[in-house]
Design a protein around this motif. Sequence first.
Motif, PDB file in Angstrom:
ATOM      1  N   ARG A  95      -2.056  37.103 -60.792  1.00 22.03           N
ATOM      2  CA  ARG A  95      -0.612  37.126 -60.589  1.00 22.03           C
ATOM      3  C   ARG A  95       0.050  36.337 -61.716  1.00 22.03           C
ATOM      4  N   ARG A 112      -3.521  32.690 -61.718  1.00 26.03           N
ATOM      5  CA  ARG A 112      -2.571  33.221 -62.705  1.00 26.03           C
ATOM      6  C   ARG A 112      -3.117  34.460 -63.406  1.00 26.03           C
ATOM      7  N   GLU A 164       5.293  34.026 -50.771  1.00 23.72           N
ATOM      8  CA  GLU A 164       4.913  34.774 -51.965  1.00 23.72           C
ATOM      9  C   GLU A 164       6.120  35.541 -52.472  1.00 23.72           C
ATOM     10  N   GLY A 182       3.711  35.412 -60.833  1.00 24.82           N
ATOM     11  CA  GLY A 182       4.078  34.933 -59.506  1.00 24.82           C
ATOM     12  C   GLY A 182       3.087  34.006 -58.856  1.00 24.82           C
ATOM     13  N   TRP A 183       2.094  33.533 -59.605  1.00 29.80           N
ATOM     14  CA  TRP A 183       1.054  32.742 -58.951  1.00 29.80           C
ATOM     15  C   TRP A 183       1.576  31.393 -58.462  1.00 29.80           C
ATOM     16  N   ARG A 226      -3.083  34.556 -50.370  1.00 30.13           N
ATOM     17  CA  ARG A 226      -3.722  35.202 -51.515  1.00 30.13           C
ATOM     18  C   ARG A 226      -4.309  34.191 -52.498  1.00 30.13           C
ATOM     19  N   HIS A 227      -5.475  34.564 -53.036  1.00 32.26           N
ATOM     20  CA  HIS A 227      -6.082  33.947 -54.213  1.00 32.26           C
ATOM     21  C   HIS A 227      -6.330  32.446 -54.049  1.00 32.26           C
TER      22      HIS A 227
END
Length: 481
Positions: A352, A349, A372, A355-356, A420-421
Amino acid sequence: MTSAPGSEAEGAKAARVDPTPDHFRRLHPLTPLLRGWAFLAAAIAFGGQDALRSGEMGRFGLTVLAIAIIGMITGLMSWWFTRYGFDGGALRIDSGVLNRRSRRVRLDRLQAVDINRPLAGRLLGVSELRLEVAGGGKAEAPLQYLAVDDAVRLRAELLARAAGIDADTPEAPERVVHEVPLDRLIWSTVLSGAFITGVVFIVGIAIAFLFFRDSNVTFGVLSSMVPGIIAIGAALWAQLGRNFAFVLAESPDGYRIRKGLLDTQHQTVPPGRVQGVAMRQPLLWRGKGWVRLDVDVAGYSGESGEDSQRTSTLLPVATYDEAAEVLRHVLPGTDPLSVPLSYAPRPARWLRPFGWKRLAYGVDEHVVVVREGVLSRAITTVPHAKTQSVRVVQGPLQRRLGLASVAVDTTPGPVDAVIRHRYAAEARTIVEEQAERARLARKADVPEQWMARYRQQSAPAPAGDADGDGPPAASSERDQE
């Protein structure tokens, strides 16, 4: 081991002299006219301005006539010395007047076959045949131009030979999977970001002009509207003009796409050539429940941005259920939208903030799925067998948070699968597992089994090793002085 000088000389002579077989065919006789008219028109447009200013119209007319005659002679000679035909497991194209060149496009690397009909070609009854091959940076040796019937027959023969069946097999029947209604295509264009931006820009300038009316700035106001007009025109052409009368059909020789308002395009993508699919939903389409499907096809990867956009659209606009059905057709044996997803951890978070919670990925035995996007949502699907590489990417902020991203690479194109992430240890595990899944899937991938039911009716005709994992060489060229 050495060779005698005489044999070396004979071999060199044989390499230089490679006559075109008698059964090879020439392009359509109108080819020189279609290739040269644009250059002549440009010469008239630019040269005519200088002639009008100088008043030397007579000299300009003679210059244009000389250019037309020289261009026609050059075009006729190029047309006469350009011939094509099949040479073993390749399509061979010989061309060149002074410097002879022989191209061979391997059919076992064939990714897609397109028939394009520009507006001038439609008026004259000719078409352009484009061959997209694995490892090719652009369309390999496009045949400009052929008669419409000849282009259709040659496409059917190319696909039949590439599939390993009788070359005389007629074009396979098709089943229409989806047609895009015109009213939906128009509204999707109106609701596109470029169109809305252009309209807002023009309206804003018009309102400002009403409040600050001044005859001295009228020209400036009108000229400042040009960017908005260009944006509207680009949106209309990109969505409405290119995708007019869009039809997606399924046949034993692949997926067929027909579309176009002025320039019509007929694409055929053989089975197993789709490298990845992305389902996208722009913000303004969310109220209608519409989405778009884009694909990666290996042969299209090296094209320009405009051509890539033109050739990578699988569905320009569709409802979610319609797109889901097409997605299942294109990726048989799996339902990407039903794959269980694993969500990004809470530290994501910080990178993003809005949007996470949308960041997620999942896998099954056939595909990897990545989700995503907040304003513009996207679900990307890549078959394990089409994975080119897997890598970990970690930026400085990610290192401080103990996070990393995983990129699942396919051929270059609009489909970009990035997980991602994730926690760094999890990212490394994803890479190892995905690499193993890709290795096993490639062993079981058999894209050469096209048109299996037609193979039983025709004697097999070897077309080379059709394994999609072979070397990326697309065609060979030999220059002969």
